[in-house]
Design an enzyme around this catalytic site. Structure first.
Site, mmCIF file in Angstrom:
data_model
loop_
_atom_site.group_PDB
_atom_site.id
_atom_site.type_symbol
_atom_site.label_atom_id
_atom_site.label_comp_id
_atom_site.label_asym_id
_atom_site.label_seq_id
_atom_site.Cartn_x
_atom_site.Cartn_y
_atom_site.Cartn_z
ATOM 1 N N GLY A 169 0.724 -4.910 0.901
ATOM 2 C CA GLY A 169 -0.508 -4.993 0.104
ATOM 3 C C GLY A 169 -0.281 -5.645 -1.252
ATOM 4 O O GLY A 169 -1.223 -6.181 -1.843
ATOM 5 N N ALA A 212 0.876 -1.172 0.000
ATOM 6 C CA ALA A 212 0.000 0.000 0.000
ATOM 7 C C ALA A 212 0.910 1.218 0.000
ATOM 8 O O ALA A 212 2.066 1.149 0.436
ATOM 9 C CB ALA A 212 -0.871 -0.010 1.249
ATOM 10 N N GLU A 219 -0.554 -9.263 -0.573
ATOM 11 C CA GLU A 219 -1.978 -9.524 -0.332
ATOM 12 C C GLU A 219 -2.771 -9.479 -1.638
ATOM 13 O O GLU A 219 -3.703 -10.256 -1.848
ATOM 14 C CB GLU A 219 -2.525 -8.494 0.676
ATOM 15 C CG GLU A 219 -1.923 -8.704 2.065
ATOM 16 C CD GLU A 219 -2.239 -7.574 3.034
ATOM 17 O OE1 GLU A 219 -2.113 -6.390 2.642
ATOM 18 O OE2 GLU A 219 -2.594 -7.864 4.181
ATOM 19 N N GLU A 267 4.794 -5.067 6.923
ATOM 20 C CA GLU A 267 4.083 -3.976 7.595
ATOM 21 C C GLU A 267 4.610 -3.702 8.983
ATOM 22 O O GLU A 267 4.648 -2.559 9.446
ATOM 23 C CB GLU A 267 2.573 -4.292 7.670
ATOM 24 C CG GLU A 267 1.848 -4.270 6.339
ATOM 25 C CD GLU A 267 1.860 -5.601 5.599
ATOM 26 O OE1 GLU A 267 2.662 -6.494 5.955
ATOM 27 O OE2 GLU A 267 1.055 -5.751 4.664
HETATM 28 N N1 CO8 Z 1 4.566 3.338 -0.659
HETATM 29 C C1 CO8 Z 1 4.938 4.538 -1.177
HETATM 30 N N2 CO8 Z 1 6.036 4.706 -1.932
HETATM 31 C C2 CO8 Z 1 6.816 3.628 -2.157
HETATM 32 C C3 CO8 Z 1 6.494 2.356 -1.641
HETATM 33 C C4 CO8 Z 1 5.324 2.231 -0.853
HETATM 34 N N3 CO8 Z 1 4.903 1.046 -0.339
HETATM 35 N N4 CO8 Z 1 7.452 1.484 -2.024
HETATM 36 C C5 CO8 Z 1 8.349 2.204 -2.747
HETATM 37 N N5 CO8 Z 1 7.950 3.483 -2.843
HETATM 38 C C6 CO8 Z 1 8.625 4.604 -3.534
HETATM 39 C C7 CO8 Z 1 9.829 5.082 -2.729
HETATM 40 O O1 CO8 Z 1 9.442 5.970 -1.711
HETATM 41 C C8 CO8 Z 1 10.653 5.752 -3.811
HETATM 42 O O2 CO8 Z 1 10.077 7.013 -4.084
HETATM 43 P P1 CO8 Z 1 11.058 8.311 -4.275
HETATM 44 O O3 CO8 Z 1 11.823 7.985 -5.527
HETATM 45 O O4 CO8 Z 1 10.086 9.422 -4.427
HETATM 46 O O5 CO8 Z 1 11.925 8.355 -3.067
HETATM 47 C C9 CO8 Z 1 10.379 4.863 -5.041
HETATM 48 O O6 CO8 Z 1 9.178 4.142 -4.750
HETATM 49 C C10 CO8 Z 1 11.473 3.861 -5.301
HETATM 50 O O7 CO8 Z 1 11.659 3.112 -4.109
HETATM 51 P P2 CO8 Z 1 13.098 2.914 -3.417
HETATM 52 O O8 CO8 Z 1 14.030 4.025 -3.779
HETATM 53 O O9 CO8 Z 1 12.882 2.669 -1.961
HETATM 54 O O10 CO8 Z 1 13.570 1.587 -4.178
HETATM 55 P P3 CO8 Z 1 14.539 0.451 -3.655
HETATM 56 O O11 CO8 Z 1 14.809 -0.428 -4.822
HETATM 57 O O12 CO8 Z 1 15.709 1.049 -2.934
HETATM 58 O O13 CO8 Z 1 13.701 -0.380 -2.530
HETATM 59 C C11 CO8 Z 1 11.739 -1.463 -1.679
HETATM 60 C C12 CO8 Z 1 12.518 -1.045 -2.928
HETATM 61 C C13 CO8 Z 1 12.585 -2.463 -0.869
HETATM 62 C C14 CO8 Z 1 10.444 -2.114 -2.133
HETATM 63 C C15 CO8 Z 1 11.466 -0.210 -0.809
HETATM 64 O O14 CO8 Z 1 10.912 0.818 -1.640
HETATM 65 C C16 CO8 Z 1 10.501 -0.437 0.320
HETATM 66 O O15 CO8 Z 1 10.884 -0.928 1.369
HETATM 67 N N6 CO8 Z 1 9.215 -0.061 0.126
HETATM 68 C C17 CO8 Z 1 8.218 -0.150 1.146
HETATM 69 C C18 CO8 Z 1 7.711 -1.575 1.261
HETATM 70 C C19 CO8 Z 1 6.689 -1.699 2.359
HETATM 71 O O16 CO8 Z 1 6.935 -1.431 3.511
HETATM 72 N N7 CO8 Z 1 5.473 -2.120 1.977
HETATM 73 C C20 CO8 Z 1 4.386 -2.292 2.904
HETATM 74 C C21 CO8 Z 1 3.583 -1.055 2.971
HETATM 75 S S1 CO8 Z 1 2.292 -1.154 4.194
HETATM 76 C C22 CO8 Z 1 1.101 -2.107 3.471
HETATM 77 O O17 CO8 Z 1 1.235 -2.584 2.374
HETATM 78 C C23 CO8 Z 1 -0.132 -2.296 4.284
HETATM 79 C C24 CO8 Z 1 -1.167 -3.083 3.493
HETATM 80 C C25 CO8 Z 1 -2.464 -2.967 4.176
HETATM 81 C C26 CO8 Z 1 -3.579 -3.183 3.157
HETATM 82 C C27 CO8 Z 1 -4.721 -2.305 3.410
HETATM 83 C C28 CO8 Z 1 -4.572 -1.019 2.649
HETATM 84 C C29 CO8 Z 1 -5.504 0.002 2.960
#
Ligand code: CO8
Length: 256
Positions: free
Chosen positions: A107, A64, A110, A130
């Site tokens: 998400g 998400a 999921e 998460e």
């Molecule tokens: N949300 C928002 N932006 C994101 C997300 C995310 N989940 N994942 C990546 N991005 C963005 C980064 O912020 C970055 O943006 P910017 O260039 O503006 O800084 C861009 O995408 C590229 O990402 P990275 O530079 O971080 O790329 P990397 O290759 O270094 O890393 C990763 C990739 C490992 C995937 C890393 O981006 C990461 O850890 N992302 C977050 C993953 C995460 O924690 N996901 C879980 C989120 S919570 C969730 O999913 C709850 C679900 C509940 C469902 C119900 C919904 C209502």
């Protein structure tokens, strides 16, 4: 630019691509809305027999959108009524195949688990991370994951946020099929094509009974199966399928 692209790459098969490469395909409100809208429309489209859902080589969906949620309160999250959008995906009545390369995190994992079949690239990455951002899975990660891989693997993933590769996901039962990364979409389309040639009413009954049966007692589930099995004997496709076998020819299914 649309955040979910719809294509029709093969007769009878729809392809949905999540298209937010700048955010690793993170699921913002617009992506979720478009996914729900497309699948609701595809459910009604007679020519579509199966759908494939994918992202890009780097990310199926990295969760998400954290930037959308960071400042939200509980009431904001309730008012977003996201569960209705997830429900539209879960209730898609035709086979949905997830073609997963790269990150299927949070998400995104999921979302993949809303599909009926998951085709994963060997280097795909599945995770429920998460906990690392102070929350927990909220769209099936504690429930669908447990049903797929069992309590102990699910606990390990959800409590540590550790990722598993596509190869590991295949061994655990989280992926139906694991192929080299470059072959994921082709493999998923191939499965969709095979299913799209099957008798549609039988396909629909199998999906419905298999999913409903998972949440019922064995006796109830077996009764559901028996009733659906019997129901199919009232279809033209059953007569055609069996007659074609006897006559040693290919069946022509009409979905009736
Ligand atoms: N949300 C928002 N932006 C994101 C997300 C995310 N989940 N994942 C990546 N991005 C963005 C980064 O912020 C970055 O943006 P910017 O260039 O503006 O800084 C861009 O995408 C590229 O990402 P990275 O530079 O971080 O790329 P990397 O290759 O270094 O890393 C990763 C990739 C490992 C995937 C890393 O981006 C990461 O850890 N992302 C977050 C993953 C995460 O924690 N996901 C879980 C989120 S919570 C969730 O999913 C709850 C679900 C509940 C469902 C119900 C919904 C209502």
């Amino acid at each position: 630019m649309s955040e979910v692209l719809l294509e029709h790459p093969l007769d009878g098969v729809a392809l949905l691509r999540i298209n937010r490469p700048e955010a690793k395909n993170a699921l913002n409100a617009e992506v979720r809305r478009q996914l729900a809208e497309h699948l609701t429309a595809l459910a009604e489209e007679g020519g579509v027999r199966a759908a494939v859902l994918t992202g890009n080589q780097e990310a199926f969906a990295a969760g998400a959108d954290i930037k959308d949620m960071a400042e939200a309160g509980a009431a904001d999250m309730m008012l977003r009524r996201n569960h209705l959008l997830w429900r539209a995906i879960a209730q898609f009545p035709k086979p949905l195949i997830a073609a997963v390369n790269g990150y299927a995190w949070g998400g995104g994992c999921e979302l993949a688990m809303h599909a009926d079949i998951i085709v994963a690239g060997e280097n795909a990455s599945f995770s429920q991370p998460e906990i690392r951002v102070g929350i927990m899975p909220g769209a099936g990660g504690t429930q669908r994951l447990t049903r797929a891989v069992g309590k102990y693997k699910a606990m390990l993933m959800a409590l540590t946020g550790q990722a598993v590769s596509g190869i590991e996901a295949g061994v655990m039962g989280l992926a139906s099929k694991v192929v080299p990364d470059a072959e994921v979409l082709a493999a998923a389309l191939d499965i969709a094509k095979t299913i799209s040639r099957m008798p549609p009413l039988a396909v629909q009954q199998i999906k419905e009974v298999l999913l409903a049966g998972q949440d019922a007692s064995l006796d109830t589930a077996l009764m559901l199966e028996r009733k659906a099995f019997q129901l199919l004997f009232d279809t033209r496709d059953q007569k055609e399928g069996m007659q074609a076998f006897i006559e040693k020819r290919k069946p022509v299914y009409e979905g009736k």
